[in-house]
Design a protein around this motif. Structure first.
Motif, mmCIF file in Angstrom:
data_model
loop_
_atom_site.group_PDB
_atom_site.id
_atom_site.type_symbol
_atom_site.label_atom_id
_atom_site.label_comp_id
_atom_site.label_asym_id
_atom_site.label_seq_id
_atom_site.Cartn_x
_atom_site.Cartn_y
_atom_site.Cartn_z
ATOM 1 N N ILE A 16 -77.854 45.159 -50.657
ATOM 2 C CA ILE A 16 -77.481 46.188 -51.626
ATOM 3 C C ILE A 16 -76.674 47.293 -50.941
ATOM 4 O O ILE A 16 -75.650 47.747 -51.466
ATOM 5 N N ALA A 17 -77.119 47.702 -49.762
ATOM 6 C CA ALA A 17 -76.394 48.741 -49.028
ATOM 7 C C ALA A 17 -74.982 48.276 -48.698
ATOM 8 O O ALA A 17 -74.008 49.045 -48.849
ATOM 9 N N GLU A 18 -74.846 47.026 -48.281
ATOM 10 C CA GLU A 18 -73.524 46.500 -47.932
ATOM 11 C C GLU A 18 -72.641 46.401 -49.169
ATOM 12 O O GLU A 18 -71.440 46.724 -49.118
ATOM 13 N N ALA A 19 -73.212 45.960 -50.282
ATOM 14 C CA ALA A 19 -72.436 45.848 -51.518
ATOM 15 C C ALA A 19 -71.926 47.206 -51.975
ATOM 16 O O ALA A 19 -70.754 47.358 -52.339
ATOM 17 N N LEU A 20 -72.795 48.210 -51.938
ATOM 18 C CA LEU A 20 -72.378 49.550 -52.357
ATOM 19 C C LEU A 20 -71.386 50.154 -51.376
ATOM 20 O O LEU A 20 -70.437 50.851 -51.776
ATOM 21 N N ARG A 21 -71.578 49.905 -50.092
ATOM 22 C CA ARG A 21 -70.628 50.402 -49.086
ATOM 23 C C ARG A 21 -69.238 49.795 -49.313
ATOM 24 O O ARG A 21 -68.223 50.487 -49.241
ATOM 25 N N ASP A 22 -69.203 48.501 -49.619
ATOM 26 C CA ASP A 22 -67.925 47.860 -49.912
ATOM 27 C C ASP A 22 -67.262 48.480 -51.134
ATOM 28 O O ASP A 22 -66.030 48.642 -51.168
ATOM 29 N N GLU A 23 -68.048 48.796 -52.148
ATOM 30 C CA GLU A 23 -67.500 49.426 -53.348
ATOM 31 C C GLU A 23 -66.919 50.800 -53.039
ATOM 32 O O GLU A 23 -65.882 51.183 -53.580
ATOM 33 N N MET A 24 -67.584 51.543 -52.155
ATOM 34 C CA MET A 24 -67.078 52.871 -51.781
ATOM 35 C C MET A 24 -65.793 52.762 -50.969
ATOM 36 O O MET A 24 -64.836 53.507 -51.188
ATOM 37 N N ILE A 25 -65.766 51.824 -50.021
ATOM 38 C CA ILE A 25 -64.574 51.657 -49.193
ATOM 39 C C ILE A 25 -63.381 51.259 -50.050
ATOM 40 O O ILE A 25 -62.263 51.755 -49.866
ATOM 41 N N ALA A 26 -63.610 50.370 -51.015
ATOM 42 C CA ALA A 26 -62.528 49.883 -51.863
ATOM 43 C C ALA A 26 -62.089 50.911 -52.903
ATOM 44 O O ALA A 26 -61.062 50.740 -53.548
ATOM 45 N N GLY A 27 -62.876 51.979 -53.051
ATOM 46 C CA GLY A 27 -62.527 53.008 -54.026
ATOM 47 C C GLY A 27 -63.032 52.720 -55.422
ATOM 48 O O GLY A 27 -62.739 53.480 -56.354
ATOM 49 N N ARG A 28 -63.783 51.638 -55.590
ATOM 50 C CA ARG A 28 -64.326 51.327 -56.914
ATOM 51 C C ARG A 28 -65.557 52.163 -57.232
ATOM 52 O O ARG A 28 -65.959 52.257 -58.395
ATOM 53 N N LEU A 29 -66.177 52.734 -56.210
ATOM 54 C CA LEU A 29 -67.260 53.697 -56.384
ATOM 55 C C LEU A 29 -66.727 54.996 -55.781
ATOM 56 O O LEU A 29 -66.881 55.253 -54.590
ATOM 57 N N PRO A 30 -66.033 55.795 -56.570
ATOM 58 C CA PRO A 30 -65.237 56.905 -56.034
ATOM 59 C C PRO A 30 -66.055 58.106 -55.564
ATOM 60 O O PRO A 30 -67.217 58.276 -55.937
ATOM 61 N N ALA A 31 -65.414 58.912 -54.746
ATOM 62 C CA ALA A 31 -66.037 60.143 -54.258
ATOM 63 C C ALA A 31 -66.448 61.016 -55.436
ATOM 64 O O ALA A 31 -65.713 61.161 -56.411
ATOM 65 N N GLY A 32 -67.653 61.581 -55.342
ATOM 66 C CA GLY A 32 -68.158 62.434 -56.399
ATOM 67 C C GLY A 32 -68.950 61.714 -57.467
ATOM 68 O O GLY A 32 -69.611 62.350 -58.293
#
Length: 268
Positions: A16-32
């Motif tokens: 789960i941590a890796e999946a969410l980290r990938d989403e953040m890096i890709a910008g699909r889980l944006p800052a804020g």
């Protein structure tokens, strides 16, 4: 993953941590972006416990902040933050290539360098093609394996943490450029060749050029942008909706495989 074996909590936590980290890096889980444990648990079709543990891991990696009322927010890095990251990254890489740790690096066997070279070739190919999504994955793997040649897991882990944070900051800026061909650093293979030939001076020149390239590109992108992403760290929001949470990701439909299950299927 074998369907007959129960997934251990620690394994699910890391997935789960890796999946969410990938989403953040890709910008699909944006800052804020704000969300709760329940939202993520519902999205991935898992219980709250491994999600909570995964989110705490991401907090310790500097990627999430804990908000009031038990919610979490994707950390917003500023231009000043990135400048500090770049300085720290340069110090670590300088230590890898020039100081005592470099002895192990330049003593690496051809067999040990083979995997690093494959990562380098893929990363360079993606960079030249302007394929940001492909580049990110191979670039992170490349630096993990390159630092791993030193044999000190603390160096490798700390460098990886800074590189992940750096990508989280730069990806939204880079995506605004559209065509990235010719804009991304692509000298991964040259660096491997310098290490393989034990040419420390050439390796250092490549590393210094990399830092300069990154600094120029990000400074240019931030100078051309007026949003709060490039504002000083901890700057207050001026727009009323600057911190308004976006809608959560679409939950998995009943009976459909969860995003985490799809991710595991794709990797198997």
């Amino acid at each position: 993953m074998p369907g007959s074996e129960p997934v251990k909590r620690t394994t699910l936590r890391s997935q789960i941590a890796e999946a969410l980290r990938d989403e953040m890096i890709a910008g699909r889980l944006p800052a804020g972006r704000q969300f709760t444990v329940k939202e993520i648990a519902d999205q991935y079709g898992v219980s709250a416990t491994p999600v909570r543990e995964a989110l705490l891991d991401l907090c310790s990696q500097g990627l999430l902040d804990v908000e009031l009322h038990k919610s979490y927010r994707v950390r917003e890095f500023s231009h000043a933050d990135f400048t500090a990251m770049l300085e720290a990254r340069s110090l670590i890489i300088d230590g890898v290539f020039r100081r005592s740790a470099a002895r192990a690096l330049y003593a690496a066997t051809p067999e040990a360098l083979a995997s690093v070279r494959r990562r380098a070739e893929e990363a360079a190919r993606a960079a030249m093609a302007g394929d940001l999504d492909i580049l990110i994955g191979y670039d992170l793997r490349f630096w993990r394996e390159m630092a791993g040649l030193v044999g000190n897991p603390y160096i490798s882990a700390f460098l990886d943490r800074i590189r992940v944070q750096g990508w989280v900051f730069t990806v939204p800026l880079l995506r605004r450029l559209g065509d990235l061909r010719g804009r991304l650093w692509d000298r991964h293979v040259e660096l491997v060749e310098a290490v393989a030939s034990q040419d420390a001076e050439r390796a250092q020149d490549i590393i210094e050029g990399y830092a300069a390239h990154t600094r120029r590109l990000v400074d240019t992108l931030c100078a051309a942008r007026t949003t709060r992403t490039c504002a000083p760290a901890h700057a207050p929001a001026h727009a009323a909706d600057a911190h308004a949470p976006t809608a959560p990701a679409t939950p998995t439909a009943p009976g459909a495989p969860s995003p985490l299950a799809e991710r595991n299927e794709a990797r198997s």
